[in-house]
Design a protein around this motif. Structure first.
Motif, PDB file in Angstrom:
ATOM      1  N   GLY A   2      -0.242  -1.931   5.807  1.00  0.00           N
ATOM      2  CA  GLY A   2      -1.379  -0.860   6.127  1.00  0.00           C
ATOM      3  C   GLY A   2      -0.326   0.199   6.177  1.00  0.00           C
ATOM      4  N   THR A   3      -1.711   0.892   5.979  1.00  0.00           N
ATOM      5  CA  THR A   3      -1.177   2.641   5.444  1.00  0.00           C
ATOM      6  C   THR A   3      -1.627   3.004   6.612  1.00  0.00           C
ATOM      7  OG1 THR A   3      -0.394   4.144   4.634  1.00  0.00           O
ATOM      8  CG2 THR A   3      -3.131   3.284   4.063  1.00  0.00           C
ATOM      9  N   GLN A   4      -1.198   4.298   7.820  1.00  0.00           N
ATOM     10  CA  GLN A   4      -1.869   5.292   8.086  1.00  0.00           C
ATOM     11  C   GLN A   4      -2.411   6.143   7.845  1.00  0.00           C
ATOM     12  OE1 GLN A   4      -2.045   4.607  12.073  1.00  0.00           O
ATOM     13  NE2 GLN A   4      -3.526   6.477  11.814  1.00  0.00           N
ATOM     14  N   GLU A  17       0.857  -1.511  -0.242  1.00  0.00           N
ATOM     15  CA  GLU A  17      -0.074  -0.221  -0.155  1.00  0.00           C
ATOM     16  C   GLU A  17       1.166   1.184   0.034  1.00  0.00           C
ATOM     17  OE1 GLU A  17      -3.032  -2.362   2.844  1.00  0.00           O
ATOM     18  OE2 GLU A  17      -0.799  -1.700   3.444  1.00  0.00           O
ATOM     19  N   SER A  18       0.132   2.006  -0.603  1.00  0.00           N
ATOM     20  CA  SER A  18       0.798   3.871  -0.575  1.00  0.00           C
ATOM     21  C   SER A  18      -0.266   4.744  -0.495  1.00  0.00           C
ATOM     22  CB  SER A  18       1.946   3.995  -1.626  1.00  0.00           C
ATOM     23  OG  SER A  18       1.703   3.873  -2.629  1.00  0.00           O
ATOM     24  N   GLY A  19       0.521   6.051   0.097  1.00  0.00           N
ATOM     25  CA  GLY A  19      -0.317   7.580  -0.012  1.00  0.00           C
ATOM     26  C   GLY A  19      -1.157   7.823   1.115  1.00  0.00           C
ATOM     27  N   GLY A  20      -1.227   6.467   2.054  1.00  0.00           N
ATOM     28  CA  GLY A  20      -1.267   7.511   2.778  1.00  0.00           C
ATOM     29  C   GLY A  20      -0.603   8.584   4.287  1.00  0.00           C
ATOM     30  N   GLY A  21      -1.349   9.805   4.758  1.00  0.00           N
ATOM     31  CA  GLY A  21      -0.318  10.604   5.134  1.00  0.00           C
ATOM     32  C   GLY A  21      -1.412  11.492   6.322  1.00  0.00           C
ATOM     33  N   LEU A  22      -0.555  12.512   6.786  1.00  0.00           N
ATOM     34  CA  LEU A  22      -1.357  13.723   7.174  1.00  0.00           C
ATOM     35  C   LEU A  22      -2.206  14.528   6.554  1.00  0.00           C
ATOM     36  CD1 LEU A  22      -2.841  14.942  10.249  1.00  0.00           C
ATOM     37  CD2 LEU A  22       0.093  15.891  10.297  1.00  0.00           C
ATOM     38  N   TYR A  46     -10.111  -2.254   4.027  1.00  0.00           N
ATOM     39  CA  TYR A  46     -10.458  -2.049   5.357  1.00  0.00           C
ATOM     40  C   TYR A  46      -9.331  -0.835   6.145  1.00  0.00           C
ATOM     41  CZ  TYR A  46     -12.434  -6.291   4.259  1.00  0.00           C
ATOM     42  OH  TYR A  46     -13.129  -7.794   3.320  1.00  0.00           O
ATOM     43  N   ARG A  47     -10.123  -0.745   6.942  1.00  0.00           N
ATOM     44  CA  ARG A  47      -9.864  -0.007   8.360  1.00  0.00           C
ATOM     45  C   ARG A  47      -9.963  -0.401   9.867  1.00  0.00           C
ATOM     46  NH1 ARG A  47     -13.073   5.623   7.859  1.00  0.00           N
ATOM     47  NH2 ARG A  47     -14.967   5.043   8.344  1.00  0.00           N
ATOM     48  N   ARG A  48      -9.138   0.172  10.334  1.00  0.00           N
ATOM     49  CA  ARG A  48      -9.210  -0.078  12.047  1.00  0.00           C
ATOM     50  C   ARG A  48      -8.740   0.826  12.872  1.00  0.00           C
ATOM     51  NH1 ARG A  48      -5.660  -5.357  13.570  1.00  0.00           N
ATOM     52  NH2 ARG A  48      -7.597  -6.845  13.213  1.00  0.00           N
ATOM     53  N   THR A  49      -8.993   1.392  14.239  1.00  0.00           N
ATOM     54  CA  THR A  49      -8.703   2.481  14.305  1.00  0.00           C
ATOM     55  C   THR A  49      -8.817   1.516  16.190  1.00  0.00           C
ATOM     56  OG1 THR A  49     -11.134   2.738  15.245  1.00  0.00           O
ATOM     57  CG2 THR A  49     -10.073   4.106  13.618  1.00  0.00           C
ATOM     58  N   ASP A  73     -12.125   9.410   9.816  1.00  0.00           N
ATOM     59  CA  ASP A  73     -11.543   8.750   8.947  1.00  0.00           C
ATOM     60  C   ASP A  73     -10.295   8.284   9.223  1.00  0.00           C
ATOM     61  OD1 ASP A  73     -13.115  11.118   6.606  1.00  0.00           O
ATOM     62  OD2 ASP A  73     -13.775   8.279   7.394  1.00  0.00           O
ATOM     63  N   THR A  74      -9.759   8.699  10.198  1.00  0.00           N
ATOM     64  CA  THR A  74      -8.544   8.441  10.864  1.00  0.00           C
ATOM     65  C   THR A  74      -8.174   6.903  11.699  1.00  0.00           C
ATOM     66  OG1 THR A  74      -8.018  11.114  11.439  1.00  0.00           O
ATOM     67  CG2 THR A  74      -6.777   8.584  12.477  1.00  0.00           C
ATOM     68  N   ALA A  75      -7.345   6.162  11.022  1.00  0.00           N
ATOM     69  CA  ALA A  75      -7.586   5.213  11.177  1.00  0.00           C
ATOM     70  C   ALA A  75      -5.589   4.417  10.334  1.00  0.00           C
ATOM     71  CB  ALA A  75      -7.916   4.085  10.647  1.00  0.00           C
ATOM     72  N   VAL A  76      -5.701   3.498  10.696  1.00  0.00           N
ATOM     73  CA  VAL A  76      -4.902   2.086   9.866  1.00  0.00           C
ATOM     74  C   VAL A  76      -5.660   1.477   8.585  1.00  0.00           C
ATOM     75  CG1 VAL A  76      -3.012   0.866   9.353  1.00  0.00           C
ATOM     76  CG2 VAL A  76      -2.719   2.063  11.456  1.00  0.00           C
TER      77      VAL A  76
END
Length: 120
Positions: free
Chosen positions: A113-115, A6-11, A37-40, A89-92
């Motif tokens: 996973g990407t944060q 995966e790529s493209g995650g960030g703040l 999918y996402r997990r918090t 929406d904040t999650a991995v």
């Protein structure tokens, strides 16, 4: 063996956009469904969006109208365009692919996973 990267995650600030990408490689004969999918912390992993090899899509109610899933079958790649992001929406975010391998196995594979962090 199959790998998902995966790529493209960030703040990003609330209201902003991000695009996640996931490339599958390895002993792949074909890929059926791909999804995100996402997990918090403290919560179970939840489905965000999924897409079949024919392009049928499914979204969690919380992201409908804001997120768009797409894929390029020739590149074994799935994308998640995320618009109007919210702090919740904040999650991995994890990529998933249901693969039929060259060793004639059907198995689900996961990325690392990407944060994604959305600030208010």
């Amino acid at each position: 063996q199959v790998q998902l990267v995966e790529s493209g995650g960030g703040l990003v600030q609330a209201g902003g956009s991000l695009r996640l990408s996931c490339v599958a490689s390895g002993s792949i004969f074909s890929i059926n469904a791909m999804g995100w999918y996402r997990r918090t912390p403290g919560k179970q992993r939840e489905l965000v969006a999924a897409i079949t090899s024919r392009g049928s899509t499914n979204y969690a109610d919380s992201v409908k109208g804001r997120f768009t899933i797409s894929r390029e079958n020739a590149k074994n790649t799935v994308y998640l365009q995320m618009n109007s992001l919210k702090p919740e929406d904040t999650a991995v975010y994890y990529c998933n692919a249901a693969c039929f391998t060259t060793t004639l196995q059907t198995k689900d594979y996961w990325g690392q996973g990407t944060q994604v962090t959305v600030s208010s």
